[in-house]
Design an enzyme around this catalytic site. Sequence first.
Site, short mmCIF file in Angstrom:
data_model
loop_
_atom_site.label_atom_id
_atom_site.label_comp_id
_atom_site.label_asym_id
_atom_site.label_seq_id
_atom_site.Cartn_x
_atom_site.Cartn_y
_atom_site.Cartn_z
CG ASP A 78 -1.93 1.02 1.30
OD1 ASP A 78 -2.82 0.98 0.44
OD2 ASP A 78 -1.89 1.89 2.20
CD GLU A 99 16.26 -14.00 4.32
OE1 GLU A 99 15.77 -14.80 5.15
OE2 GLU A 99 16.71 -12.88 4.63
#
Length: 537
Positions: free
Chosen positions: A218, A270
Amino acid sequence: MRRADDRHLASGDETWWRDAAFYQVYVRSFADASGDGVGDLEGVRSRLGYLELLGVDALWLTPFFRSPMVDHGYDISDPRDVDPLFGDLDVFDRLLADAHQRGLRIIIDLVPNHTSNQHEWFQAAVATPPGSPERARYIFRDGCGFGGSQPPNNWTSTFGGPAWSQLRSSTGDAGQWYLHLFAPEQPDLNWENPEVVADLERTLRFWLDRGVDGFRIDVAHGMAKPAGLPDMPQPIATGSGLLQIDIADPRFDADGVHDIHRMIRKVLDEYPARVAVGEIWVSDDLAFARYVRPDELHIGFNFRLLEATFEADRVREAIEHSLMAVQGSPAPATWTISNHDAVRPVTRYGGGEAGLKRARAMTLVELALPGPVYLYNGDELGLPNAELPDWALQDPVWRRSGFTHRGREGCRVPLPWEGGTPPYGFSPTPGTWLPMPPDWADYAVEAQLEDPGSTLSLCRQALELRKGHNAFTGSELEWFGAPPGCLAFRRKAGGLICGLNTSSTAVSLPPGEVLLASGPLPPNGEALPPDTAVWLV
Ligand code: NOJ
């Protein structure tokens, strides 16, 4: 904690999102299982079969986190929990696991620019004096003018009114002001504070470890603020200002924001096959491009098509700019004509029958383009914006604009599923959080499912072709000459041709075999009527 079983998805394509069809679920309005008139996560789970049938690849769920709901969940008081209105973490885990079983991925909203004023951090900030470490998590400043009675600068809130609110001081002196680019109940975080950075990383890992496939970020052009918080050149008259962000506006697109995106990307890298898509309201192509550099966001929301009026030249311009903005970056352009902040396409393109025809045509244009596409729930049913009575309006934009801008709720009315009267199967109760129009029976999923001419059938066919037909391969476009008011482009590798007629007269069709048309073509199949788009090979 129950882990979502995403083996079959995560082990698959690392860059699944490059051409995915995303479907935005506005959770409050999708399906209500609990019976309180507000949509919830169990409601979404109960309708996964529909989404599979529709043929989308991934869902974007709007905020379902703990929130006082001043901005319907974009004011978060705990980003690592589910608001009881929407369910709980177990329901979320079940939803994610079931979606993955069906081959549907889920990305969720992340709201890093601000918290709710009910967040424990903000509560602690107002309970401690100026200069405290608690206040340093937000943007507090002394006021200007006599006794500090004026805001620290001239910034306005995108929802209307000033972007600063003053705290009342318990000791009688002037209270400090805090910054909120949106409602006063959404204080902006101070992104220079390492605690804020660490907390977002915790939130990212919390949801990534649960198995979410990514995030929609957002206000991804917000967060960082320029040193000294300089005045805006000219306060913009606000109201529904979300779409009015200017390049010279110091409230957004500060350089520091890119360090935040690099941090987010590092964490996401990751985890296999995850994606971050940013809500980026910057009007400049070069500024946009900076957000999708190789070590920042995977993709950026691109609002050009949404902002284009239904005119071939404007639509072509929007497509060309969008492609230019990502040239030289690893990100594909993204496409959308709708979301929960915008007037629904049917209404935006003129309303009534013509508006519906145009919205259907623009859906084909969108789905013909290379790259990820975003569909907003209810657009596949051809829903128009609903006219709502004043008493029903809850959007902070309505109040903060002094009741001059009606806000964004016309596109957020619950979805009609079946039956002839409200709530059309959305909820067991007729008391839905926004009233549903009495004449929506023909829009209901049940009414459209078996009708080959319905908007739902058009979207299903379009999504199926887009996914399965080899005409849709390749990322490059070439433009054809087209009569005034029309456009035609071709996917270079696959060969799909898309034609759009925004003029008021029929034109001849480009040569080729018709794959799909957004409206009826004349029997000889040689003309493209007004307000219609066609796919050919
Ligand atoms: C953008 C969201 O799409 C909108 O709904 C929200 O009000 C603002 N950001 C503030 O979070």
